[in-house]
Design a protein around this motif. Structure first.
Motif, short mmCIF file in Angstrom:
data_model
loop_
_atom_site.label_atom_id
_atom_site.label_comp_id
_atom_site.label_asym_id
_atom_site.label_seq_id
_atom_site.Cartn_x
_atom_site.Cartn_y
_atom_site.Cartn_z
N LYS A 106 0.82 -1.22 0.00
CA LYS A 106 0.00 0.00 0.00
C LYS A 106 0.85 1.27 0.00
O LYS A 106 0.35 2.34 -0.30
CB LYS A 106 -0.92 0.00 1.22
N LYS A 172 -15.79 4.29 5.49
CA LYS A 172 -14.77 3.55 4.76
C LYS A 172 -15.15 2.08 4.66
O LYS A 172 -15.48 1.45 5.67
CB LYS A 172 -13.41 3.70 5.44
N ILE A 174 -13.85 -1.62 2.61
CA ILE A 174 -12.85 -2.30 1.78
C ILE A 174 -13.53 -3.43 1.01
O ILE A 174 -14.21 -4.27 1.60
CB ILE A 174 -11.70 -2.86 2.63
N LYS A 180 -7.60 -5.55 -2.99
CA LYS A 180 -8.50 -4.76 -2.16
C LYS A 180 -8.59 -3.32 -2.67
O LYS A 180 -7.58 -2.73 -3.03
CB LYS A 180 -8.05 -4.79 -0.70
N SER A 181 -9.79 -2.79 -2.69
CA SER A 181 -10.03 -1.41 -3.10
C SER A 181 -10.78 -0.68 -1.99
O SER A 181 -11.68 -1.25 -1.35
CB SER A 181 -10.86 -1.36 -4.39
N GLU A 182 -10.40 0.55 -1.78
CA GLU A 182 -11.04 1.37 -0.75
C GLU A 182 -12.23 2.10 -1.34
O GLU A 182 -12.12 2.74 -2.39
CB GLU A 182 -10.05 2.36 -0.16
N ARG A 184 -15.65 4.66 -0.35
CA ARG A 184 -16.21 5.56 0.66
C ARG A 184 -17.69 5.80 0.39
O ARG A 184 -18.09 6.13 -0.73
CB ARG A 184 -15.47 6.90 0.64
N ASP A 256 -11.65 4.28 -4.90
CA ASP A 256 -10.25 4.62 -5.15
C ASP A 256 -9.84 4.19 -6.55
O ASP A 256 -10.25 3.13 -7.04
CB ASP A 256 -9.37 3.93 -4.11
#
Length: 502
Positions: A106, A172, A174, A180-182, A184, A256
């Motif tokens: 990351k 938030k 995941i 993995k992508s964040e 919101r 993201d």
């Protein structure tokens, strides 16, 4: 008696490690990546290992904020002192080598003091992002010109800058089992309906996929009816449109590495609205909004109506126009349905070629190709000049939709409509229109009616869907959004006009 610690180098084992086993285990986790760098420091009778991926971190920030205080202070370091005394707020602990590897990917820097039971990581990413530019797919004449970028941090900064209130909630989430992508979840706590928020949150958290490439892919996973050609969640690259929807009680999603935001719940008529309607005077905005809806209807039925009239219903064509139609089709060897499908496919080929070619070449291809091929088709007797006018009007009408996805859906719908009209005449066309209306009545967005305010009939929502009233008369939020508080401002105060001397 002190038990001797055993150093295990397997990927599933935890700390502590010695220098050799730490390096081998971390390389195993990262598949012997050539970008992995592990530096060894002997400080105050301690062996401290520094691990990072060269292309993922900000090296200047690492040297200034991490290496300098680490090497200059004559103290015995522990994990607790690292977290407390290193001047960085992004410190955290990693109790397993696998978790440490994930943090390095990351953009974190890992510090391991040999003999400790955990490693410490500091988030120092080298974020690659483009500057805020003008929107490409949703251009505006009036209003803000910036668009979202692929950086989630930048997008959140823009949203918080426009919605400067403590009422804004940003959750938030995941998503992704392998990559993995964040994500919101964005909404206003005092306005957004709890059912809408919970539905969106549940669909995001329950999603089990390997990876999410883009927000447009995510919207297809979480929408109500994925088999429908109509998009049920609004995609936008405009921060002002995203924030406008949030202030109307809707729920937004930012992903993201994606330059578009997701808005829901939405209705069919939301795809023909533009924030530019707000920036113009109310009568201008109303005219443009009605024009787009009328253009949608024209785009769907005009060409099929032409095919049905020439194939089965000559009697509905005025006599003066019938003569010119007969003359223009005198040399055409194909029936109207084949003629219309041929030109529709030609238009789609030109549009797709223009979109895929470089900008300057694509514009030339669209203009020159349309003129040359159209003239050549008429002279060769493949089509009539009147049908070219009809097809051009239908194509132009479909391009008036502010949403690219909705405009594409309208263009695709024309093909089955033409086939039905050419096969069964006006009966087939009416059957297609009826089927389309029934389908729209069944579609929902986050469980809310997609065809509102037509069905269910919400007369008070016509202001936000079919036309726009002056702000002095539009002081309530739409009923279709099921917001907690509808009243935006006192209507009596909005109507008051006071001179400076009063």
């Amino acid at each position: 008696m002190v038990k001797k610690r055993t150093n295990r180098s397997t990927s599933g084992s935890g700390f502590p490690y010695n220098e050799t086993s730490f390096e081998s285990s971390l390389k195993e986790q990262l598949n012997d990546s050539p970008d992995l760098k592990i530096k060894t420091f002997e400080l105050n009778n301690q062996t401290i290992l520094l691990a990072f991926l060269t292309y993922q971190i900000n090296k200047e920030e690492m040297e200034r904020s991490l290496l300098l205080p680490l090497t200059s202070r004559k103290v015995t370091w522990t994990n607790a002192s690292l977290l407390n005394e290193i001047p960085l707020s992004s410190g955290s602990s990693a109790s397993e080598i696998g978790k440490l590897a994930q943090e390095l990917i990351k953009g974190s820097v890992g510090i391991y003091i040999v003999g400790e039971s955990e490693a410490v990581t500091f988030f120092l990413p080298n974020l690659e992002k483009r500057a805020l530019n003008r929107a490409e797919t949703e251009s505006l004449v009036f209003g803000p010109q910036i668009s979202f970028t692929e950086s989630l941090v930048t997008n959140l900064n823009v949203v918080r800058w426009r919605l400067d209130t403590e009422d804004l909630v940003v959750e938030k989430i995941i998503i992704g089992e392998r990559i993995k992508s964040e994500v919101r979840l964005v909404y206003l706590k005092s306005l957004a309906n709890d059912t809408n928020v919970n539905t969106m949150r549940q669909r995001l958290t329950d999603l089990k996929v390997d990876e999410i490439e883009d927000s447009s892919v995510l919207s297809q996973f979480i929408e109500d009816k994925s088999s429908s050609i109509f998009p049920q969640l609004l995609m936008t690259e405009l921060p002002d449109r995203f924030c406008y929807a949030i202030t109307r009680g809707k729920v937004g999603v930012l992903v993201d590495k994606s330059p578009t935001g997701i808005i829901g719940p939405t209705t069919l008529f939301s795809f023909f609205e533009s924030t530019e309607d707000l920036y113009m005077r109310w009568n201008m905005g109303t005219f443009l909004r009605v024009l787009r809806i009328f253009a949608m209807i024209i785009s769907i039925v005009l060409t099929p109506l032409y095919v049905a009239a020439l194939t089965f219903h000559y009697e509905i064509i005025p006599q003066s126009l019938l003569i010119s139609l007969g003359q223009s089709r005198a040399m055409v060897p194909f029936p109207p349905i084949m003629e219309a499908l041929l030109l529709e496919i030609l238009i789609e080929l030109l549009r797709e070629a223009g979109a895929r070619l470089p900008t300057k070449v694509g514009q030339t291809m669209g203009i020159v190709g349309g003129i040359v091929l159209g003239q050549a088709a008429v002279k060769a007797g493949f089509t009539s000049n009147i049908l070219i006018i009809v097809i051009a009007l239908s194509a132009l009408a479909s391009f008036t939709a502010p949403s690219y996805l909705m405009g594409t859906a309208i263009r695709i719908i024309r093909f089955p409509m033409i086939i039905l009209a050419g096969t069964f005449g006006l009966i087939g066309l009416m059957f297609g229109v009826a089927f389309l209306l029934i389908h729209l009545l069944k579609v929902t967005s986050l469980g809310r009616p997609y065809f509102a305010p037509i069905y269910p009939i919400l007369l008070k929502d016509f202001d936000d869907s079919l036309f726009r009233l002056p702000f002095s008369k539009s002081n309530k939020l739409p009923l279709a959004n099921q917001v907690k508080r509808r009243k935006r401002y006192p209507q009596e105060q909005a109507k008051k006009r006071k001179d400076i001397d009063e």
